[in-house]
Design a protein around this motif. Structure first.
Motif, PDB file in Angstrom:
ATOM      1  N   ASP A   1      -7.204  -0.378  -6.651  1.00 41.04           N
ATOM      2  CA  ASP A   1      -6.908  -1.198  -5.661  1.00 41.04           C
ATOM      3  C   ASP A   1      -8.046  -1.016  -4.812  1.00 41.04           C
ATOM      4  N   GLN A   2      -8.056  -2.175  -3.616  1.00 46.04           N
ATOM      5  CA  GLN A   2      -9.082  -2.260  -2.750  1.00 46.04           C
ATOM      6  C   GLN A   2      -9.892  -0.957  -2.196  1.00 46.04           C
ATOM      7  N   LYS A   3      -9.052  -0.116  -1.690  1.00 42.27           N
ATOM      8  CA  LYS A   3      -9.532   0.981  -1.102  1.00 42.27           C
ATOM      9  C   LYS A   3     -10.266   1.863  -1.947  1.00 42.27           C
ATOM     10  N   ALA A   4      -9.767   1.975  -3.353  1.00 43.59           N
ATOM     11  CA  ALA A   4     -10.404   2.874  -4.539  1.00 43.59           C
ATOM     12  C   ALA A   4     -11.711   2.196  -4.829  1.00 43.59           C
ATOM     13  N   VAL A   5     -11.745   0.896  -4.793  1.00 41.06           N
ATOM     14  CA  VAL A   5     -12.821   0.022  -5.507  1.00 41.06           C
ATOM     15  C   VAL A   5     -13.726   0.139  -4.242  1.00 41.06           C
ATOM     16  N   GLU A   6     -13.567   0.222  -3.056  1.00 35.01           N
ATOM     17  CA  GLU A   6     -14.551   0.249  -2.021  1.00 35.01           C
ATOM     18  C   GLU A   6     -15.077   1.518  -2.233  1.00 35.01           C
ATOM     19  N   GLU A   7     -14.300   2.512  -2.338  1.00 36.77           N
ATOM     20  CA  GLU A   7     -14.891   3.840  -2.454  1.00 36.77           C
ATOM     21  C   GLU A   7     -15.909   3.977  -3.556  1.00 36.77           C
ATOM     22  N   THR A   8     -15.642   3.616  -4.979  1.00 29.41           N
ATOM     23  CA  THR A   8     -16.438   3.599  -5.935  1.00 29.41           C
ATOM     24  C   THR A   8     -17.665   3.015  -5.671  1.00 29.41           C
ATOM     25  N   VAL A   9     -17.516   1.769  -5.309  1.00 33.22           N
ATOM     26  CA  VAL A   9     -18.567   0.852  -5.417  1.00 33.22           C
ATOM     27  C   VAL A   9     -19.689   1.341  -4.323  1.00 33.22           C
ATOM     28  N   LEU A  10     -19.191   1.774  -3.159  1.00 35.62           N
ATOM     29  CA  LEU A  10     -20.284   2.012  -2.038  1.00 35.62           C
ATOM     30  C   LEU A  10     -20.863   3.438  -2.478  1.00 35.62           C
ATOM     31  N   ALA A  11     -20.214   4.200  -3.350  1.00 31.34           N
ATOM     32  CA  ALA A  11     -20.776   5.459  -3.624  1.00 31.34           C
ATOM     33  C   ALA A  11     -21.775   5.339  -4.888  1.00 31.34           C
ATOM     34  N   ASN A  12     -21.621   4.088  -5.500  1.00 34.10           N
ATOM     35  CA  ASN A  12     -22.648   4.032  -6.756  1.00 34.10           C
ATOM     36  C   ASN A  12     -24.045   4.182  -6.157  1.00 34.10           C
ATOM     37  N   VAL A  13     -24.821   4.630  -7.047  1.00 34.88           N
ATOM     38  CA  VAL A  13     -26.360   4.653  -6.529  1.00 34.88           C
ATOM     39  C   VAL A  13     -27.088   3.614  -6.617  1.00 34.88           C
ATOM     40  N   ASP A  14     -26.976   2.979  -7.491  1.00 40.96           N
ATOM     41  CA  ASP A  14     -27.553   1.228  -7.647  1.00 40.96           C
ATOM     42  C   ASP A  14     -27.077   0.534  -6.676  1.00 40.96           C
ATOM     43  N   VAL A  15     -25.930   0.653  -6.305  1.00 40.42           N
ATOM     44  CA  VAL A  15     -25.231  -0.321  -4.938  1.00 40.42           C
ATOM     45  C   VAL A  15     -26.050   0.231  -3.614  1.00 40.42           C
ATOM     46  N   GLN A  16     -26.136   1.504  -3.699  1.00 43.32           N
ATOM     47  CA  GLN A  16     -26.954   2.116  -2.472  1.00 43.32           C
ATOM     48  C   GLN A  16     -28.301   1.423  -2.354  1.00 43.32           C
ATOM     49  N   ARG A  17     -28.987   1.359  -3.429  1.00 41.32           N
ATOM     50  CA  ARG A  17     -30.219   1.112  -3.481  1.00 41.32           C
ATOM     51  C   ARG A  17     -30.396  -0.395  -2.902  1.00 41.32           C
ATOM     52  N   TYR A  18     -29.225  -1.386  -3.514  1.00 39.47           N
ATOM     53  CA  TYR A  18     -29.296  -2.533  -2.978  1.00 39.47           C
ATOM     54  C   TYR A  18     -29.107  -3.010  -1.333  1.00 39.47           C
ATOM     55  N   LEU A  19     -28.098  -1.908  -1.121  1.00 38.06           N
ATOM     56  CA  LEU A  19     -27.809  -1.874   0.496  1.00 38.06           C
ATOM     57  C   LEU A  19     -28.873  -1.369   1.229  1.00 38.06           C
ATOM     58  N   ASP A  20     -29.904  -0.722   0.889  1.00 33.63           N
ATOM     59  CA  ASP A  20     -31.100  -0.333   1.544  1.00 33.63           C
ATOM     60  C   ASP A  20     -30.582   0.358   2.946  1.00 33.63           C
ATOM     61  N   GLY A  21     -29.553   1.152   2.966  1.00 33.62           N
ATOM     62  CA  GLY A  21     -29.332   1.838   4.068  1.00 33.62           C
ATOM     63  C   GLY A  21     -28.493   0.950   5.149  1.00 33.62           C
ATOM     64  N   LYS A  22     -28.707  -0.305   4.965  1.00 32.53           N
ATOM     65  CA  LYS A  22     -27.903  -1.262   6.047  1.00 32.53           C
ATOM     66  C   LYS A  22     -26.282  -0.918   6.139  1.00 32.53           C
ATOM     67  N   PRO A  23     -25.932  -1.045   7.169  1.00 35.10           N
ATOM     68  CA  PRO A  23     -24.508  -0.762   7.603  1.00 35.10           C
ATOM     69  C   PRO A  23     -23.505  -1.921   6.899  1.00 35.10           C
ATOM     70  N   VAL A  24     -22.640  -1.533   6.269  1.00 38.35           N
ATOM     71  CA  VAL A  24     -21.501  -2.437   5.537  1.00 38.35           C
ATOM     72  C   VAL A  24     -20.521  -3.022   6.566  1.00 38.35           C
ATOM     73  N   LYS A  25     -20.679  -4.426   6.576  1.00 34.70           N
ATOM     74  CA  LYS A  25     -19.452  -4.987   7.544  1.00 34.70           C
ATOM     75  C   LYS A  25     -18.145  -5.082   6.735  1.00 34.70           C
ATOM     76  N   LYS A  26     -18.190  -5.537   5.616  1.00 32.43           N
ATOM     77  CA  LYS A  26     -16.963  -5.403   5.028  1.00 32.43           C
ATOM     78  C   LYS A  26     -17.078  -5.746   3.541  1.00 32.43           C
ATOM     79  N   VAL A  27     -16.068  -5.615   2.454  1.00 28.21           N
ATOM     80  CA  VAL A  27     -16.227  -5.533   1.112  1.00 28.21           C
ATOM     81  C   VAL A  27     -15.051  -6.516   0.847  1.00 28.21           C
TER      82      VAL A  27
END
Ligand code: ANZ
Length: 927
Positions: free
Chosen positions: A889-915
């Motif tokens: 579900d949304q919650k589980a997806v958010e957790e997994t996605v944001l924890a992914n190292v590649d995703v983190q690289r793309y986010l470059d430390g910027k704060p996430v407004k929403k998923v």
């Protein structure tokens, strides 16, 4: 151990032969399925890669049906009487039986090489006495039968004799010659034996009659229409002339309507059905009599347009028409004679094809128009065919194009039939125009005019409704040696059957395979060959199509000495469920077979009206020819220098075929070329980039074009399994396609990859008993479903690519699970029987064979997607794919996605407004 196709294939071919793995019997509870190939004529040149295409397809289907639990009859044999062996015998003196035997041996080796699952215990050869005994027997039944139109079936001739004896010809409604006598029972009894026989011959389904034939003097035989191309023999290109001869014929026309109706009941390719319909050519019309008072006779015409009768301005007879002589006046005699002479040189096909040239001659006589009583001139012209309808037409220049051209050319009247100016429309008053030239029909529509006219003609005794068929009776005699002797002898010029227990009538020995000095067929040379040492046997033999007109029934019970096949065997196998073969047999073999099948049914020997339920024509495999370009000198003579393809336009050259077997990827092997022909030994070359590139063209595969590829060579190099897969991979079965080995390596690699799934890096057999993953099951069940669907709709090429995808997927998954691999090889077995047998044994399935395993059941649950590769975007820009379980579900997806190292690289430390998350669709991260 590496994949070694040679040892594996030899091992299994021997196993199948030793164990008679594909021997079929009738005693089983399984449902039956009969798969038939058109059996080959074993020619001297052996099989090329085009020949097995249909056999491979039918073998795949047979093997698949076995896996599906059917009792499959899949036989093979040889159509072994025929011209080529005889031509060879004439040249070499070698008995055709010896050549035939040698050719069969070679064919058998080649077939065995490909791993077919034929039941060889049922092999038939049409030239074996034990086989042709029954071909002769069927001939005897046909001779001893007549066709009763009342019951619409054939009956033994005795029932006709009984009727003649009790009521004469009254009430007899039979298919017969035109010139049958009308008699009472008393008159019949006064006929002597010979007169009775002569009369019966006009009713028999196998009969002797004078007919016009295509006579080829050079080949010393009569040819069928389809064996004559542009006035010369198809084989050899010898001249062919029209000649009248006493000939054995088969009254196939008796079955015309049933042959037509039966086409609605079979599942055949539409073009093939259409060809048979046209060949049978049913025309509904009328026969009309034009009185000729001075001869006290009538000219009978057949017309499909009786409504145009008031537009008739002349009558045309075929030059061969029997009334021509009597009708020709003295002053017209030489012109008519000359015209007849010219026509005799043209074949019927030429006459039909030529719609432009107008020629003809006036006989000098007139007939009476049956309704107006006016005089109409009688002409002869070659556009009227002697053998069609009545051999005479009423000519309507305002309705028929040929009549129109004829009238224009000879200045004959053109009487309008309707008020339409347009010939096309006038020819169909139904459409637009109205009849204008007779009060009788002027106010009528077409549908009213036709019955009214027929009624009037009937009242006058000058016409009646008639259905005509284009199909003719089939000529059944050949003035040749290498065929079935006709089991007939002659007494006082009349044919009689030998006794059934005297069958087979063996083909006698002769000193030469040529006609006798007096022009009799080769059998006339047989010393002392007389029935009861007294009576002449029939000297012609049966045509090539005799033996092939019933062979599928012999396969049902091939060793029976008491019958051509037992009723029980025929009741069990019924008819052929799937028949695969070339479209060249559309009107010959496939019509004759249907005819004999219906005939044998009429006599109660079996119950099937049609012999072949489903039929598929395999497309031809064409050759891919290679060319070299020979340099010409100033005088235009060929030199011994050859120019490579890319440079040839800079020189004056001519192309020459070169053996494709000395060309690899279109590059010529120069040394082999020098050995190709003695005069090339000193050949010189003009090369491009150091190579000789050959030109190419797709043509018929033939020896003369040096583009023949022998399946043995392909099998030797890549193996039979590769050949089988590759022939299917070339394209849809029904389509013509060139043989092109470009992709064959890919198929071979696929089999090696499959092999490696079962082996570890060291080449040791190694499979795991663990439970497969979902992904592994999915790959398996995809192929189970796909192959089943493909085979059921005869789409074999699409399965081959699916197999490749499946093995790639399993390789990527590093799958070596027994539960997956075992089912996979069952699914593959029909296509690649050898490698799958070997793997089946390696999997520990001893003893025996994979051939009778059960086709795995498809489970749709495995194809339900459990995972989805989500496109992950950052601020709407797609960055990557991330496979996630669909149930998250949304919650589980958010957790997994944001924890992914590649995703983190793309986010470059910027704060996430929403998923933003849409299940099964997208993930978008807004920063
Ligand atoms: C008069 C007429 C008027 C015709 C008209 C046609 C158009 P199918 O359909 O092929 O059966 N015909 C009959 N016997 C022939 C023969 N032995 N050789 C050549 N032509 C022959 O065609 C039947 C029509 O072909 C017949 O109908 C006849 O010409 C011609 F406006 O009669 B018709």
């Amino acid at each position: 151990m590496d994949y070694n196709h040679r040892s594996i294939e030899q091992k299994w071919q021997k196993f199948w032969a030793d164990n008679q793995t594909f021997k079929t019997s009738e005693s089983t509870a399984k449902p039956k399925y009969y798969v038939l190939d058109m059996f080959p004529y074993p020619s001297g040149s052996g099989l090329h890669v085009g020949h097995p295409l249909g056999y491979i397809a039918s073998d795949i289907f047979s093997r698949y049906k076995r896996l599906k639990g059917f009792n499959v009859l899949h036989p093979m044999g040889y159509d072994s009487f025929g011209l080529p062996a005889e031509q060879y015998a004439i040249q070499t003196g070698q008995h055709p039986a010896i050549t035939t035997e040698a050719n069969i041996k070679r064919y058998r080796e080649q077939l065995d090489n490909i791993g077919f699952s034929f039941d060889w215990s049922r092999e038939v050869r049409t030239s074996n006495p034990s086989y042709y005994k029954w071909t002769q027997w069927i001939f005897m039944k046909l001779f001893d039968a007549w066709y009763n139109k009342e019951t619409d079936q054939a009956e033994p001739i005795n029932t006709l004799i009984q009727r003649f004896e009790s009521t004469g010809t009254i009430g007899v409604n039979a298919v017969s010659d035109e010139d049958v006598a009308v008699f009472t029972a008393e008159e019949w009894k006064t006929y002597d034996e010979e007169d009775q026989q002569r009369e019966l011959l006009k009713y028999r389904l196998a009969y002797l009659r004078e007919s016009t034939v295509n006579w080829c003097a050079a080949l010393g035989t009569v040819l069928a229409n389809d064996e004559v191309i542009n006035g010369v023999s198809e084989r050899g290109g010898y001249p062919v002339e029209q000649k009248k001869m006493m000939q054995w014929s088969m009254r196939i026309t008796a079955y015309a309507d049933r042959l037509l109706r039966g086409l609605d009941a079979v599942d055949w390719p539409e073009p093939l059905v259409e060809m048979q319909r046209n060949w049978i050519g049913k025309s509904v019309g009328a026969s009309v009599k034009f009185p000729v008072p001075q001869l006290d006779t009538t000219i009978d015409v057949f017309t499909t347009r009786v409504d145009t009768i008031f537009g008739v301005s002349f009558v045309v007879l075929a030059p061969e028409h029997e009334l021509v002589k009597a009708l020709t006046t003295n002053s017209q005699y030489s012109e008519v004679e000359k015209y007849i002479e010219i026509t005799s040189k043209k074949s019927e096909l030429d006459r039909m094809a030529d719609t432009k040239t107008v020629s003809g001659a006036f006989t000098g006589s007139y007939a009476k128009h049956p309704l107006t009583g006016e005089d109409v001139p009688i002409w002869i012209a070659d556009y009227v065919l002697a053998g069609y309808g009545t051999g005479a037409v009423m000519a309507v220049p305002s309705g028929d194009q040929r009549d129109y051209l004829f009238a224009k050319h000879f200045n004959l009247p053109i009487i309008p039939i309707s008020d339409s100016q347009n010939l096309e429309e006038a020819a169909d008053p139904n459409k637009d125009g109205r009849y204008i030239n007779s009060d009788f029909i002027n106010s009528m529509t077409y549908d009213e005019a036709v019955p009214a006219l027929i009624e009037r003609l009937e009242e006058l005794g000058l016409g009646k409704a008639k259905v005509n068929f284009r199909m003719r009776d089939a000529i059944f005699g050949r003035q040749r040696y290498w065929g079935e002797p006709v089991p007939v002898y002659f007494k006082n010029g009349l044919p009689y059957l030998i006794k059934e227990e005297e069958l087979p009538l063996l083909l006698p020995e002769v000193d030469k395979y040529l006609p006798t000095e007096t022009g009799e067929p080769p059998l006339g040379r047989a010393e002392g060959w007389k029935y009861q040492n007294e009576y002449e046997y029939e000297l012609s033999t049966m045509p090539g199509w005799a033996g092939s007109s019933w062979y599928w029934m012999r396969y049902m019970d091939p060793h029976n000495n008491e019958a051509f096949a037992s009723k029980e065997a025929m009741d069990y196998w019924k008819s052929v469920d799937l028949y695969i073969g070339g479209s060249e047999h559309a009107t010959g073999h496939l019509l004759y077979s249907r005819f004999w099948n219906k005939f044998l049914k009429d006599l109660g020997y079996h119950n099937e009206e049609e012999p072949f339920k489903k039929l598929i024509n395999q497309g031809m495999i064409q050759g891919r020819s290679n060319f070299v370009y020979r340099l010409l000198d100033e005088e235009g003579k060929g030199t011994n220098t050859f120019v490579s393809l890319g440079l040839k336009d800079q020189y004056n050259t001519i192309p020459l075929h070169v053996d494709v077997n000395i060309v690899h990827n279109d590059i010529l092997d120069l040394e082999k070329f020098k050995n190709f022909r003695p005069d090339f030994a000193e050949a010189e070359f003009i090369l491009e980039n150091g190579k000789y590139i050959c030109g190419t063209e797709v043509e018929k595969m033939s020896k003369s074009k040096f583009n023949v590829v022998n399946p043995d060579d392909v099998v030797e190099k890549y193996g039979a399994d590769t050949l089988r897969l590759y022939e299917m991979f070339l394209g849809p079965l029904e389509q013509a396609k060139p043989w092109n080995t470009n992709g064959i390596d890919g198929v071979y690699k696929f089999l090696r990859k499959l092999w490696r799934l079962f082996h570890d890096a060291e080449g040791n057999f190694h499979v795991s008993d663990e439970d497969p993953s979902k992904a592994e099951y999915k790959a398996l069940h995809k192929i189970i479903k796909k192959v089943e669907e493909d085979i059921e709709r005869f789409s074999f090429n699409t399965s081959v690519s699916a197999f490749m995808i499946c093995v790639n997927e399993l390789t990527d998954l590093k799958c070596n699970k027994r539960k997956v691999l075992q089912d996979l090889i069952i699914v593959l077995e029909p296509y690649a029987p050898h490698i799958t047998e070997e793997l089946w044994t390696l999997l520990g399935n001893e003893p025996g064979t994979i051939s009778y395993a059960a086709y795995p059941a498809f489970n749709p649950d495995y194809l339900v997607e459990s995972e989805f590769a989500y496109p992950v975007s950052v601020n709407g820009k797609m960055k990557m794919n991330l496979p996630l379980a669909l149930e998250l579900d949304q919650k589980a997806v958010e957790e997994t996605v944001l924890a992914n190292v590649d995703v983190q690289r793309y986010l470059d430390g910027k704060p996430v407004k929403k998923v933003v998350f849409v299940k099964g669709k997208i993930i978008n991260i807004v920063v």
